[in-house]
Design an enzyme around this catalytic site. Structure first.
Site, PDB file in Angstrom:
ATOM      1  N   ASP A  56       0.842  -1.203   0.000  1.00 12.80           N
ATOM      2  CA  ASP A  56       0.000   0.000   0.000  1.00 12.80           C
ATOM      3  C   ASP A  56       0.884   1.263   0.000  1.00 12.80           C
ATOM      4  OD1 ASP A  56       0.921  -0.284   2.586  1.00 12.80           O
ATOM      5  OD2 ASP A  56      -0.997   0.124   3.551  1.00 12.80           O
ATOM      6  N   SER A  57       2.199   1.090   0.107  1.00 13.50           N
ATOM      7  CA  SER A  57       3.136   2.202  -0.097  1.00 13.50           C
ATOM      8  C   SER A  57       2.934   2.807  -1.480  1.00 13.50           C
ATOM      9  CB  SER A  57       4.581   1.721   0.066  1.00 13.50           C
ATOM     10  OG  SER A  57       4.835   0.595  -0.758  1.00 13.50           O
ATOM     11  N   ASP A  95      -1.072  -6.136  -0.088  1.00 15.03           N
ATOM     12  CA  ASP A  95      -1.394  -5.455   1.175  1.00 15.03           C
ATOM     13  C   ASP A  95      -2.891  -5.199   1.271  1.00 15.03           C
ATOM     14  OD1 ASP A  95       0.729  -5.036   2.903  1.00 15.03           O
ATOM     15  OD2 ASP A  95       1.219  -3.028   2.138  1.00 15.03           O
ATOM     16  N   LYS A 125      -1.432  -9.347   3.101  1.00 16.86           N
ATOM     17  CA  LYS A 125      -0.694  -8.886   4.275  1.00 16.86           C
ATOM     18  C   LYS A 125      -1.548  -7.861   5.002  1.00 16.86           C
ATOM     19  CE  LYS A 125       3.214  -6.303   3.962  1.00 16.86           C
ATOM     20  NZ  LYS A 125       2.786  -5.049   4.638  1.00 16.86           N
ATOM     21  N   GLU A 127      -1.534  -5.241   8.723  1.00 16.29           N
ATOM     22  CA  GLU A 127      -0.740  -4.670   9.808  1.00 16.29           C
ATOM     23  C   GLU A 127      -1.408  -4.906  11.152  1.00 16.29           C
ATOM     24  OE1 GLU A 127       0.120  -0.539   9.048  1.00 16.29           O
ATOM     25  OE2 GLU A 127       0.831  -0.943   7.014  1.00 16.29           O
ATOM     26  N   GLU A 194       9.165  -4.227  10.732  1.00 15.21           N
ATOM     27  CA  GLU A 194       9.628  -2.948  10.168  1.00 15.21           C
ATOM     28  C   GLU A 194      10.137  -1.991  11.236  1.00 15.21           C
ATOM     29  OE1 GLU A 194       7.012  -1.086   7.314  1.00 15.21           O
ATOM     30  OE2 GLU A 194       8.163   0.783   7.325  1.00 15.21           O
TER      31      GLU A 194
HETATM   32  N1  LIG Z   1       8.990   4.883  -0.716  1.00 14.91           N
HETATM   33  C1  LIG Z   1       8.580   4.338   0.418  1.00 14.91           C
HETATM   34  N2  LIG Z   1       9.441   3.538   1.089  1.00 14.91           N
HETATM   35  C2  LIG Z   1       9.082   2.956   2.258  1.00 14.91           C
HETATM   36  O1  LIG Z   1       9.902   2.216   2.836  1.00 14.91           O
HETATM   37  C3  LIG Z   1       7.767   3.198   2.784  1.00 14.91           C
HETATM   38  C4  LIG Z   1       6.900   4.014   2.021  1.00 14.91           C
HETATM   39  N3  LIG Z   1       7.335   4.580   0.866  1.00 14.91           N
HETATM   40  N4  LIG Z   1       5.632   4.247   2.418  1.00 14.91           N
HETATM   41  C5  LIG Z   1       5.073   3.459   3.498  1.00 14.91           C
HETATM   42  C6  LIG Z   1       6.080   3.266   4.546  1.00 14.91           C
HETATM   43  C7  LIG Z   1       6.501   4.553   5.230  1.00 14.91           C
HETATM   44  N5  LIG Z   1       7.850   4.236   5.600  1.00 14.91           N
HETATM   45  C8  LIG Z   1       8.769   5.142   6.108  1.00 14.91           C
HETATM   46  C9  LIG Z   1       8.680   6.485   5.804  1.00 14.91           C
HETATM   47  C10 LIG Z   1       9.609   7.391   6.272  1.00 14.91           C
HETATM   48  C11 LIG Z   1      10.644   6.947   7.062  1.00 14.91           C
HETATM   49  C12 LIG Z   1      11.648   7.935   7.558  1.00 14.91           C
HETATM   50  O2  LIG Z   1      11.749   9.014   7.037  1.00 14.91           O
HETATM   51  N6  LIG Z   1      12.448   7.575   8.543  1.00 14.91           N
HETATM   52  C13 LIG Z   1      13.545   8.386   9.020  1.00 14.91           C
HETATM   53  C14 LIG Z   1      13.419   8.641  10.503  1.00 14.91           C
HETATM   54  C15 LIG Z   1      12.284   9.558  10.807  1.00 14.91           C
HETATM   55  C16 LIG Z   1      12.188   9.896  12.289  1.00 14.91           C
HETATM   56  O3  LIG Z   1      12.784   9.182  13.119  1.00 14.91           O
HETATM   57  O4  LIG Z   1      11.480  10.846  12.581  1.00 14.91           O
HETATM   58  C17 LIG Z   1      14.856   7.646   8.765  1.00 14.91           C
HETATM   59  O5  LIG Z   1      15.899   8.300   8.779  1.00 14.91           O
HETATM   60  O6  LIG Z   1      14.833   6.439   8.498  1.00 14.91           O
HETATM   61  C18 LIG Z   1      10.739   5.593   7.390  1.00 14.91           C
HETATM   62  C19 LIG Z   1       9.811   4.704   6.895  1.00 14.91           C
HETATM   63  C20 LIG Z   1       8.224   2.919   5.139  1.00 14.91           C
HETATM   64  N7  LIG Z   1       7.340   2.693   4.019  1.00 14.91           N
HETATM   65  C1  LIG Z   2       7.403  -2.560   2.287  1.00 19.28           C
HETATM   66  C2  LIG Z   2       6.230  -3.390   2.610  1.00 19.28           C
HETATM   67  C3  LIG Z   2       6.487  -4.202   3.819  1.00 19.28           C
HETATM   68  C4  LIG Z   2       4.912  -2.655   2.708  1.00 19.28           C
HETATM   69  O1  LIG Z   2       4.124  -2.841   3.594  1.00 19.28           O
HETATM   70  C5  LIG Z   2       4.555  -1.694   1.647  1.00 19.28           C
HETATM   71  O2  LIG Z   2       5.312  -1.519   0.665  1.00 19.28           O
HETATM   72  O3  LIG Z   2       3.468  -1.115   1.745  1.00 19.28           O
HETATM   73 MG   LIG Z   3       2.314  -1.711   3.409  1.00 18.12          MG
END
Ligand SMILES: Nc1nc(=O)c2c([nH]1)NC[C@@H]1CN(c3ccc(C(=O)N[C@@H](CCC(=O)O)C(=O)O)cc3)CN21
Ligand SMILES: CC(C)C(=O)C(=O)O
Ligand SMILES: [Mg+2]
Length: 283
Positions: A56-57, A95, A125, A127, A194
């Protein structure tokens, strides 16, 4: 690169990796997973991975939403069907979007049945941890293989207050382990973990009997998943720490568009080889 060695692929017909074959890979070689949202991407990734995840990303990566919450069942079904059409040997997991399963096990079954009937995917899948265990069991007992997803669960972004790493502190770490155990014991064939520290990943992977697929959860897991556009350099709104770039296709797209624009403006495209019946020029 390789067709799945396990199972009974008798004759020359390629078969998809099945849910039991996937689950049996725990403790053997790492399981390779990537997201795919479209037919052409699925075609390119299929032979290199074990599992294609229609995440769903896609709401954030393809549609530009700020979270995954606006994603609908209809969107997941259309993209899921496209990924199944574009792949031959990978297992395809779709998802379940926000709002399509949280209300009750019955609602979850109705949504999951539509996804499976209308896409041809092998599994869904969803959550959630302990609160979703009944739902996981309800589906698994009725012919719907379920992958769990615990730790950083993006559909709970408003409850969690952001996309931040989970399990900092003993209390929250214990909660994540209990969540993973609950969904695995309820009958999930695998669990995505995750955004957690290596220590938690190690404990969860040792503690559950099904494959733990990590995303930002260290190499202690039984396999890894990432968003394909993230590793390909096709998504730049943000870059989580857990992403490693393996290509810069976004730059290549820009360079290609720039060259095309230059050719059109100079009338050097289309050339004679690109047109139907050029006017004969007399010298
Ligand atoms: N392109 C994309 N990749 C992903 O992995 C992803 C998505 N979209 N959309 C759904 C979720 C959202 N996810 C995310 C989105 C942002 C961060 C992020 O910016 N993390 C920062 C830390 C932020 C904080 O601690 O405030 C990092 O540095 O990893 C992590 C996972 C993982 N998933
Ligand atoms: C990265 C996987 C685990 C996911 O949930 C997504 O892409 O939405
Ligand atoms: Mg997802």
């Amino acid at each position: 690169m390789s067709v799945h060695a396990s199972g009974s692929n008798e004759g020359a017909v390629l078969k998809r990796l099945s849910v039991p074959e996937f689950a049996a890979r725990k403790g053997k070689e790492p399981l390779v997973c990537l997201t795919a949202y479209t037919m052409p991407m699925a075609q390119r990734l299929d032979s290199h991975v074990d599992l294609l995840m229609v995440g769903d990303s896609l709401g954030m990566v393809l549609y530009g939403f700020e979270t995954t919450l606006p994603v609908t069942l209809e969107m997941m079904i259309q993209h899921g069907a496209a990924v199944v059409r574009g792949s031959k040997t990978s297992m395809v997991v779709v998802d379940m979007p926000f709002g399509s399963y949280q209300e009750s096990p019955e609602q979850a079954f109705r949504s999951a049945a539509r996804i499976m009937k209308e896409t041809g995917c092998q599994a869904v899948k969803l959550e959630g941890g302990r609160e979703m265990a009944d739902t996981v069991a309800f589906l698994a007992k009725r012919g719907v293989p379920v992958m769990g997803h615990v730790g950083l669960t993006p559909q709970s972004v408003n409850t969690l207050g952001g996309f931040r790493a989970r399990g900092r502190g003993d209390q929250e770490a214990a909660t994540i382990v209990a969540d993973a155990v609950a969904v695995a014991e309820a009958g999930a064939f695998s669990v995505v973990l995750e955004g957690v520290m290596e220590q938690i990943a190690q404990v969860v992977t040792a503690r559950v009997t099904v494959p733990v697929i990590g995303i930002g959860a260290s190499a202690a897991c039984d396999g890894q998943v990432l968003v394909a556009e993230d590793i390909l350099g096709l998504f730049s709104a943000f870059k989580p720490r857990f992403v490693k770039r393996y290509a810069e296709l976004g730059n290549e797209i820009e360079e290609a568009a720039e060259r095309y624009a230059k050719d059109v403006r100079a009338r050097s495209f289309p050339g004679p080889e690109n047109i139907f019946g050029a006017i004969k020029k007399h010298g």
